[in-house]
Design a protein around this motif. Structure first.
Motif, PDB file in Angstrom:
ATOM      1  N   ASP A   1      -1.855   4.394  -6.914  1.00  0.00           N
ATOM      2  CA  ASP A   1      -1.102   3.188  -7.245  1.00  0.00           C
ATOM      3  C   ASP A   1       0.343   3.479  -7.640  1.00  0.00           C
ATOM      4  O   ASP A   1       1.201   2.598  -7.581  1.00  0.00           O
ATOM      5  CB  ASP A   1      -1.785   2.457  -8.412  1.00  0.00           C
TER       6      ASP A   1
ATOM      7  N   PHE B   1       2.918  -0.898   4.930  1.00  0.00           N
ATOM      8  CA  PHE B   1       3.359  -1.861   3.938  1.00  0.00           C
ATOM      9  C   PHE B   1       4.290  -2.873   4.582  1.00  0.00           C
ATOM     10  O   PHE B   1       5.081  -2.544   5.461  1.00  0.00           O
ATOM     11  CB  PHE B   1       4.069  -1.139   2.790  1.00  0.00           C
TER      12      PHE B   1
ATOM     13  N   SER C   1       0.029   6.483   0.237  1.00  0.00           N
ATOM     14  CA  SER C   1      -0.906   5.925   1.206  1.00  0.00           C
ATOM     15  C   SER C   1      -2.080   6.863   1.462  1.00  0.00           C
ATOM     16  O   SER C   1      -3.246   6.462   1.420  1.00  0.00           O
ATOM     17  CB  SER C   1      -0.166   5.629   2.516  1.00  0.00           C
TER      18      SER C   1
ATOM     19  N   CYS D   1       5.746   2.420  -6.810  1.00  0.00           N
ATOM     20  CA  CYS D   1       4.579   1.671  -7.274  1.00  0.00           C
ATOM     21  C   CYS D   1       4.110   0.657  -6.229  1.00  0.00           C
ATOM     22  O   CYS D   1       4.920   0.075  -5.512  1.00  0.00           O
ATOM     23  CB  CYS D   1       4.893   0.884  -8.547  1.00  0.00           C
ATOM     24  N   ARG D   2       2.821   0.411  -6.208  1.00  0.00           N
ATOM     25  CA  ARG D   2       2.311  -0.773  -5.524  1.00  0.00           C
ATOM     26  C   ARG D   2       2.679  -1.987  -6.384  1.00  0.00           C
ATOM     27  O   ARG D   2       2.442  -1.994  -7.597  1.00  0.00           O
ATOM     28  CB  ARG D   2       0.800  -0.700  -5.358  1.00  0.00           C
TER      29      ARG D   2
ATOM     30  N   ARG E   1       1.326  -4.819  -6.781  1.00  0.00           N
ATOM     31  CA  ARG E   1       0.232  -5.522  -7.467  1.00  0.00           C
ATOM     32  C   ARG E   1      -0.163  -4.841  -8.774  1.00  0.00           C
ATOM     33  O   ARG E   1      -0.906  -5.418  -9.576  1.00  0.00           O
ATOM     34  CB  ARG E   1      -0.972  -5.640  -6.545  1.00  0.00           C
TER      35      ARG E   1
ATOM     36  N   ASP F   1       5.799  -5.344  -1.326  1.00  0.00           N
ATOM     37  CA  ASP F   1       4.496  -4.927  -1.828  1.00  0.00           C
ATOM     38  C   ASP F   1       4.513  -3.463  -2.259  1.00  0.00           C
ATOM     39  O   ASP F   1       3.536  -2.952  -2.798  1.00  0.00           O
ATOM     40  CB  ASP F   1       3.383  -5.166  -0.798  1.00  0.00           C
ATOM     41  N   LEU F   2       5.658  -2.813  -2.043  1.00  0.00           N
ATOM     42  CA  LEU F   2       5.880  -1.444  -2.480  1.00  0.00           C
ATOM     43  C   LEU F   2       7.263  -1.411  -3.132  1.00  0.00           C
ATOM     44  O   LEU F   2       8.227  -1.938  -2.570  1.00  0.00           O
ATOM     45  CB  LEU F   2       5.842  -0.495  -1.278  1.00  0.00           C
TER      46      LEU F   2
END
Length: 270
Positions: A139, A19, A134, A184-185, A187, A110-111
């Motif tokens: 998600d 990440f 990962s 969380c991710r 996105r 992004d994380l």
């Protein structure tokens, strides 16, 4: 894939997924006794993740929810010395839900991890959670407490009833849905819009995410009850707000269709 995972995954030489940036944020209201310790623990865990190659960078965010003690002052002083630390100040108290929404909206990684300032778990668990997310291509990673009897049996009873209500009303198989460990991710929030202003926001995050087809993995951690300050999460007013927001969310979920199925192939191929 099982929704529960507690195995020791070790530390492979090469991570399955790397990440770019981890954001860790702490909602805080009158947490002057915990600010420095919380940021130190986050810093150590993030440094370990960089050393392992799981992340390239990190940020630690304090969301000061209009504290009336020295929380904001202490956090600002730390941020002035550490470029990895940011402080966001609410001009009015927006409760836990408002502080969490500010944290997720302001995170640039992004994380993203949300947790409490009183460190209810050992932050050394964070690298394990990142690797689980990962390895399993999920998600959202949500932790549950192995043993929370240290809080007292009355609050333990509240939690049991609350989790049962959530499972019954929303069909979510979460063991400890309000525990302050949600990784969380980022996105995910392209589709998930949180609305709760109170303590129900933890459950809302899980409910909306899983209803939209996003996958959650749960794992167990040792629990460390608050030893300083005072928690108000079992007060009658907060419980009433939770019940009201549960009812509102149930109506709001009508007609929601999963979006994650269509995205699964490219996300699993990262």
């Amino acid at each position: 894939m099982s929704s529960d995972a507690t195995r020791d995954i070790g530390a492979p030489v090469e991570p399955v997924e790397r990440f770019e940036k981890l954001s860790v944020f702490y909602p805080m209201w009158n947490e002057e006794l915990y600010v420095e310790r919380a940021l130190d623990a986050g810093r150590r865990a993030a440094t370990r993740l960089i050393e392992r190659g799981d992340i390239a960078d990190y940020e630690l965010i304090v969301v000061d929810d209009a504290s009336t003690d020295r929380t904001g002052e202490i956090a600002d002083a730390i941020a002035a010395q550490d470029p990895h630390v940011r402080v966001l100040h609410h001009d009015r108290n927006r409760k836990l839900g408002g502080a969490i929404k500010t944290g997720f909206a302001s995170a640039t990684g992004d994380l993203v991890l949300y947790t409490d300032a009183d460190l209810p778990f050992d932050m050394a668990e964070l690298p394990r959670a990142v690797r689980l997310l990962s390895d399993y291509g999920v998600d959202l990673v949500s932790a549950y407490r192995f043993d929370r009897t240290g809080e007292g049996y009355l609050r333990l009873a509240y939690t049991f009833v609350y989790n049962l209500l959530v499972r019954t009303m929303f069909g979510v198989k979460a063991r400890d849905i309000n525990f302050a460990f949600k990784l969380c991710r980022a996105r995910l929030f392209d589709h998930v819009e949180l609305r709760s202003e109170g303590s129900f926001i933890d459950a809302e995050l899980v409910i909306r995410s899983t209803r939209l087809g996003f996958e959650m993995l749960q794992f167990g951690v040792d629990y460390f009850p608050r030893t300083r300050g005072e928690s108000t999460l079992s007060s009658p007013g907060i419980i009433w707000t939770i019940l009201r927001e549960m009812r509102e969310l149930r109506s709001d979920l009508d007609g929601i269709e999963p979006v994650r199925t269509a995205e699964r192939a490219p996300l699993d191929g990262v």
